[in-house]
Design an enzyme around this catalytic site. Structure first.
Site, PDB file in Angstrom:
ATOM      1  N   TRP A  73       3.626 -21.635   3.953  1.00 30.36           N
ATOM      2  CA  TRP A  73       5.030 -21.247   3.865  1.00 30.36           C
ATOM      3  C   TRP A  73       5.665 -22.322   3.002  1.00 30.36           C
ATOM      4  O   TRP A  73       5.731 -23.480   3.404  1.00 30.36           O
ATOM      5  CB  TRP A  73       5.645 -21.209   5.263  1.00 30.36           C
ATOM      6  CG  TRP A  73       7.071 -20.812   5.286  1.00 30.36           C
ATOM      7  CD1 TRP A  73       8.160 -21.608   5.061  1.00 30.36           C
ATOM      8  CD2 TRP A  73       7.593 -19.523   5.554  1.00 30.36           C
ATOM      9  NE1 TRP A  73       9.314 -20.885   5.173  1.00 30.36           N
ATOM     10  CE2 TRP A  73       9.001 -19.600   5.469  1.00 30.36           C
ATOM     11  CE3 TRP A  73       7.004 -18.290   5.849  1.00 30.36           C
ATOM     12  CZ2 TRP A  73       9.832 -18.503   5.679  1.00 30.36           C
ATOM     13  CZ3 TRP A  73       7.839 -17.208   6.061  1.00 30.36           C
ATOM     14  CH2 TRP A  73       9.234 -17.318   5.987  1.00 30.36           C
ATOM     15  N   CYS A 110       3.194 -22.351   8.243  1.00 33.91           N
ATOM     16  CA  CYS A 110       1.809 -22.580   7.824  1.00 33.91           C
ATOM     17  C   CYS A 110       0.813 -22.427   8.982  1.00 33.91           C
ATOM     18  O   CYS A 110       1.146 -22.684  10.135  1.00 33.91           O
ATOM     19  CB  CYS A 110       1.679 -23.981   7.266  1.00 33.91           C
ATOM     20  SG  CYS A 110       2.860 -24.304   5.967  1.00 33.91           S
ATOM     21  N   LYS A 168      16.411 -11.769  15.292  1.00 31.04           N
ATOM     22  CA  LYS A 168      16.226 -13.220  15.191  1.00 31.04           C
ATOM     23  C   LYS A 168      16.981 -13.780  14.000  1.00 31.04           C
ATOM     24  O   LYS A 168      17.553 -14.855  14.061  1.00 31.04           O
ATOM     25  CB  LYS A 168      14.732 -13.537  15.086  1.00 31.04           C
ATOM     26  CG  LYS A 168      14.406 -15.023  14.998  1.00 31.04           C
ATOM     27  CD  LYS A 168      14.805 -15.745  16.270  1.00 31.04           C
ATOM     28  CE  LYS A 168      14.665 -17.243  16.190  1.00 31.04           C
ATOM     29  NZ  LYS A 168      15.507 -17.932  17.185  1.00 31.04           N
ATOM     30  N   LYS A 223      23.854 -18.060  26.083  1.00 27.40           N
ATOM     31  CA  LYS A 223      22.449 -17.847  26.487  1.00 27.40           C
ATOM     32  C   LYS A 223      22.379 -16.808  27.593  1.00 27.40           C
ATOM     33  O   LYS A 223      21.546 -15.911  27.569  1.00 27.40           O
ATOM     34  CB  LYS A 223      21.795 -19.146  26.988  1.00 27.40           C
ATOM     35  CG  LYS A 223      21.379 -20.155  25.974  1.00 27.40           C
ATOM     36  CD  LYS A 223      20.184 -19.796  25.132  1.00 27.40           C
ATOM     37  CE  LYS A 223      20.593 -19.063  23.903  1.00 27.40           C
ATOM     38  NZ  LYS A 223      21.037 -19.771  22.738  1.00 27.40           N
ATOM     39  N   HIS A 276      44.702 -22.581  32.068  1.00 26.65           N
ATOM     40  CA  HIS A 276      45.630 -21.883  31.178  1.00 26.65           C
ATOM     41  C   HIS A 276      45.292 -20.411  31.051  1.00 26.65           C
ATOM     42  O   HIS A 276      45.664 -19.770  30.068  1.00 26.65           O
ATOM     43  CB  HIS A 276      45.649 -22.554  29.801  1.00 26.65           C
ATOM     44  CG  HIS A 276      46.134 -23.967  29.852  1.00 26.65           C
ATOM     45  ND1 HIS A 276      47.451 -24.291  30.064  1.00 26.65           N
ATOM     46  CD2 HIS A 276      45.459 -25.149  29.781  1.00 26.65           C
ATOM     47  CE1 HIS A 276      47.578 -25.611  30.087  1.00 26.65           C
ATOM     48  NE2 HIS A 276      46.380 -26.155  29.941  1.00 26.65           N
ATOM     49  N   ARG A 317       2.862 -15.738  12.038  1.00 27.53           N
ATOM     50  CA  ARG A 317       3.746 -16.898  11.874  1.00 27.53           C
ATOM     51  C   ARG A 317       4.556 -16.821  10.586  1.00 27.53           C
ATOM     52  O   ARG A 317       5.490 -17.584  10.403  1.00 27.53           O
ATOM     53  CB  ARG A 317       2.904 -18.191  11.841  1.00 27.53           C
ATOM     54  CG  ARG A 317       2.142 -18.447  13.121  1.00 27.53           C
ATOM     55  CD  ARG A 317       1.061 -19.483  12.897  1.00 27.53           C
ATOM     56  NE  ARG A 317       1.614 -20.784  12.596  1.00 27.53           N
ATOM     57  CZ  ARG A 317       1.832 -21.735  13.487  1.00 27.53           C
ATOM     58  NH1 ARG A 317       1.546 -21.512  14.740  1.00 27.53           N
ATOM     59  NH2 ARG A 317       2.328 -22.884  13.133  1.00 27.53           N
ATOM     60  N   GLU A 370      27.695 -22.556  24.681  1.00 31.44           N
ATOM     61  CA  GLU A 370      26.292 -22.222  24.417  1.00 31.44           C
ATOM     62  C   GLU A 370      25.613 -21.705  25.695  1.00 31.44           C
ATOM     63  O   GLU A 370      24.832 -20.749  25.645  1.00 31.44           O
ATOM     64  CB  GLU A 370      25.559 -23.459  23.865  1.00 31.44           C
ATOM     65  CG  GLU A 370      24.046 -23.351  23.760  1.00 31.44           C
ATOM     66  CD  GLU A 370      23.549 -22.276  22.799  1.00 31.44           C
ATOM     67  OE1 GLU A 370      24.367 -21.654  22.100  1.00 31.44           O
ATOM     68  OE2 GLU A 370      22.323 -22.043  22.775  1.00 31.44           O
ATOM     69  N   GLU A 420      23.146 -13.294  26.321  1.00 32.41           N
ATOM     70  CA  GLU A 420      22.124 -12.745  25.429  1.00 32.41           C
ATOM     71  C   GLU A 420      20.921 -12.202  26.173  1.00 32.41           C
ATOM     72  O   GLU A 420      20.398 -11.159  25.811  1.00 32.41           O
ATOM     73  CB  GLU A 420      21.616 -13.843  24.481  1.00 32.41           C
ATOM     74  CG  GLU A 420      22.539 -14.170  23.358  1.00 32.41           C
ATOM     75  CD  GLU A 420      21.952 -15.272  22.485  1.00 32.41           C
ATOM     76  OE1 GLU A 420      21.759 -16.398  22.981  1.00 32.41           O
ATOM     77  OE2 GLU A 420      21.670 -15.001  21.321  1.00 32.41           O
ATOM     78  N   ASN A 478      -0.546 -28.870   7.703  1.00 33.83           N
ATOM     79  CA  ASN A 478       0.759 -28.377   8.172  1.00 33.83           C
ATOM     80  C   ASN A 478       1.632 -29.594   8.431  1.00 33.83           C
ATOM     81  O   ASN A 478       1.142 -30.604   8.933  1.00 33.83           O
ATOM     82  CB  ASN A 478       0.616 -27.624   9.502  1.00 33.83           C
ATOM     83  CG  ASN A 478      -0.057 -26.285   9.323  1.00 33.83           C
ATOM     84  OD1 ASN A 478      -0.316 -25.860   8.210  1.00 33.83           O
ATOM     85  ND2 ASN A 478      -0.338 -25.619  10.436  1.00 33.83           N
ATOM     86  N   GLY A 479       2.914 -29.485   8.149  1.00 29.40           N
ATOM     87  CA  GLY A 479       3.806 -30.620   8.386  1.00 29.40           C
ATOM     88  C   GLY A 479       4.383 -31.098   7.063  1.00 29.40           C
ATOM     89  O   GLY A 479       4.315 -30.401   6.051  1.00 29.40           O
TER      90      GLY A 479
HETATM   91  C1  F6R Z   1      21.776 -17.427  19.766  1.00 30.11           C
HETATM   92  C2  F6R Z   1      21.227 -17.351  18.432  1.00 30.11           C
HETATM   93  C3  F6R Z   1      22.149 -17.001  17.328  1.00 30.11           C
HETATM   94  C4  F6R Z   1      21.858 -17.869  16.110  1.00 30.11           C
HETATM   95  C5  F6R Z   1      22.731 -17.425  14.928  1.00 30.11           C
HETATM   96  C6  F6R Z   1      22.507 -18.295  13.707  1.00 30.11           C
HETATM   97  O1  F6R Z   1      20.813 -17.703  20.720  1.00 30.11           O
HETATM   98  O2  F6R Z   1      20.067 -17.552  18.235  1.00 30.11           O
HETATM   99  O3  F6R Z   1      23.475 -17.105  17.724  1.00 30.11           O
HETATM  100  O4  F6R Z   1      22.112 -19.198  16.450  1.00 30.11           O
HETATM  101  O5  F6R Z   1      22.452 -16.089  14.599  1.00 30.11           O
HETATM  102  O6  F6R Z   1      21.191 -18.221  13.282  1.00 30.11           O
HETATM  103  P1  F6R Z   1      20.585 -19.308  12.314  1.00 30.11           P
HETATM  104  O7  F6R Z   1      20.571 -20.609  13.032  1.00 30.11           O
HETATM  105  O8  F6R Z   1      19.231 -18.809  11.964  1.00 30.11           O
HETATM  106  O9  F6R Z   1      21.502 -19.379  11.122  1.00 30.11           O
END
Ligand code: F6R
Length: 610
Positions: free
Chosen positions: A73, A2, A605, A487, A506, A27, A483, A490, A99-100
């Protein structure tokens, strides 16, 4: 997600509102609307794109110098005209955009309906309009007082702008957990949820903080707290480009979103802790609370970072709530023959709520009769709609492709879920309270780590030349090693592996030599001595060590090449702190290698294909 825009001054409001809405389009939204105030209020709303709204407005003369607009949204109720903002009271005398999420809207709505209010939408937001109307008719002295009194009754989050035909010279705005920025012009004022909507008109802005309200007129603004005390706020000049405005002045979305993490955790926790009884108050699970008391197994399905969050959740829930947990990759779950009984709950974790593999796993679980739950950030997304119940992250839109703030919020919500399930079972009120208190300290502890980012930047520059890295951690921190490595891969394209520290001997230890740095998480926790031994094993093979430990630890610096410090919290919550330096490290390595961390190669994304 939103967006809000508002204008009060001498110019025609409508073109300013429409232009602002277009600037907020990035957005994402599914409907848009405006309300202008001349002689009375006129509202025009339309599902779909802003051009649909413009088509509806074409040929109408709506001359007014006060107005508000919104891109919605969908959250509560589908994206149809009646649910599009602005929303009005019974008589159309006041109008607002929000928003919220108003978490206690059903209780408030029931009460207002019993007082004779007639609702015309499915939204939580409309409740606010009727509540303000009620308070005005009960004798509130003016619009700001009525808005203030209404917000005191509300649980949830808001960025809010209200106009009224009875108070034609003001826009009343408020913020709690959802951004609001005021724009100060010459004989005119603006309000928006995002500076990019107003920077074409003025660069003098005031950012409201949580718990602040403001009254905007053509001549300026007044900021007061929710308790009605005056607050002095001096406008700042921003020289941001549109793109920078969207990034809040930071060079990348990834950094902007990492810096938001203290607020993200606050928003994920807001209104969800009952300190007296040591409980997690999760409105989205209320209807299934009895079924959750009966479950004997929880299967978490997710992908990528969300899967690693799920692994941390497994450690949290098994150790503290006593519910057996399995964590499955979405892409694997549907092709196995998962054993699901009526006592199994399946929890999907997804930032976007649209990840194809997670969604398919969820549908498979549903088909087999499981109770389905979600931890989702994108409100109204497919996973949020298809689960039986769930908890929203309230992390705000995540634009950076590599997940940062959504991951931290997922861990926070998993901690809340642990508290919820634990208190239904053997967890004591004392421990529940301790956990709740400690959760509330996290935002400040995260801020302390973010404040060290210059050191982490220096350190990242020092190690940016490595071609491989190993990340190690034990117990709750093993998934954080995965994780952290993800990061780095990526955004910096350095090959990195995450391992449970005890597993290193191991196999992966074969790789270690002076050119293969290891990032080891070794806070002073129950397994500190064991992790220290792993560091010694690495040192014996010449492996350089970057250690992440808890503050006041003097020992680790004796055998690590570089040390990063963080606050100490209870073991279950340490992963929420530990991931922050790892995110910053990956970001600064990427930047120092000249890569754009917001646009990692080959990544999208939201992965909506199998
Ligand atoms: C890593 C990353 C991806 C998402 C994955 C799941 O930095 O962003 O590994 O975590 O594609 O995405 P969502 O959470 O949108 O289901």
């Amino acid at each position: 997600m939103c967006g809000i825009i508002g204008y009060i001054g001498k110019r025609e409001a409508l073109p300013i509102l429409l232009e602002g809405l277009k600037r907020l389009e990035y957005r994402g939204y599914d409907s848009a609307g405006v309300c202008v105030s001349a002689q009375g209020l006129t509202t025009v709303r339309s599902p779909g794109k802003i051009k649909n709204l413009e088509e509806k407005l074409a040929g109408r003369s709506l001359s007014a110098s006060v107005g508000i607009g919104h891109t919605r949204w969908a959250t509560h109720g589908p994206p149809v005209e009646k649910n599009t903002h602005p929303h009005a009271d019974c008589h159309g005398r006041l109008s607002l955009v929000h928003n919220g999420i108003i978490e206690n809207y059903s209780e408030l709505r029931r009460k207002l309906e019993s007082q004779g209010h007639v609702f015309s939408s499915d939204t939580d937001t409309e409740t606010l309009a009727h509540l303000i109307e009620q308070l005005l008719s009960d004798g509130a002295s003016d619009l700001p007082s009525a808005v203030r009194a209404a917000l005191k009754q509300v649980r949830g989050t808001y960025g809010l702008a209200v106009i009224s035909q009875d108070y034609p010279d003001v826009i009343v705005v408020a913020r709690l957990g959802s951004p609001i920025v005021l724009g100060i012009g010459d004989g005119e004022s603006f309000v928006a949820s995002d500076a990019s909507a107003i920077l074409g008109h003025t660069r003098r802005v005031v950012f409201l903080d949580d718990g602040e309200m403001a009254t905007l007129t053509g001549d300026g603004y007044q900021v007061r707290s929710l308790d009605d005390s005056p607050i002095q706020k001096t406008p700042e000049e921003v020289d941001w480009s549109d793109e920078q405005a969207q990034k809040n002045g930071q060079p990348h979305f990834m950094l902007k979103e990492m810096l938001e993490q203290p607020d993200v955790v606050r928003n994920s926790l807001r209104g969800r802790l009952d300190l007296g009884d040591g409980l997690a108050v999760l409105g989205g699970l209320r209807d299934v609370a009895d079924r959750l008391r009966q479950i004997d197994r929880l299967i978490i399905v997710a992908c990528g970072s969300a899967y690693y969050a799920g692994l941390v959740g497994e450690y949290m829930i098994e150790a503290n709530a006593g519910v057996p947990v399995e964590v499955e990759l979405g892409s694997e779950f549907r092709y196995r023959k998962p054993i699901i009984t009526p006592q199994t709950a399946v929890l999907a974790i997804s930032q976007s709520g649209e990840t194809a593999d997670t969604l398919a796993a969820l549908r498979e679980a549903k088909m087999k009769g499981a109770l389905t739950l979600g931890i989702v950030n994108a409100v109204g997304s497919t996973i949020a709609r298809e689960t039986d119940a769930g908890v929203y992250n309230h992390a705000g839109p995540e634009v950076g492709v590599a997940s940062t703030k959504a991951f931290v919020s997922q861990l926070t919500v998993l901690a809340l879920l642990t508290l919820f399930l634990g208190r239904q079972r053997q967890m004591s009120v004392t421990y529940g309270n301790k956990l709740a208190q400690e959760l509330l300290h996290l935002p400040d502890m995260i801020q302390k780590i973010l404040d060290q980012r210059q050191n982490i930047e220096l350190l990242a520059k020092r190690w940016a030349g490595a071609s491989d890295m190993l990340y190690l951690g034990r117990n709750y921190l093993a998934p954080i090693a995965f994780e952290g490595a993800l990061k780095l891969k990526e955004v910096s394209y350095i090959h990195a592996e995450g391992y449970a520290a005890g597993e290193m001997k191991h196999g992966p230890i074969a790789l270690i030599d002076p050119g293969f740095p290891c990032l080891v998480m070794c806070p002073e926790d129950s397994l500190y001595e064991k992790t220290k031994s792993n560091i010694q094993e690495l040192k014996a093979r010449g492996g350089p060590i970057i250690a992440l430990t808890t503050e006041d630890n003097q020992e680790v610096s004796q055998f690590a090449d570089d040390v990063i410090f963080m606050s100490k919290t209870i073991e279950m919550l340490q992963p929420i702190l530990s991931v922050i330096p790892l995110q910053l490290f990956a970001y600064y390595v990427a930047v120092s290698k000249g890569f754009d961390p917001d646009k990692p190669r080959n990544l999208a994304k939201s992965v909506t294909v199998e």
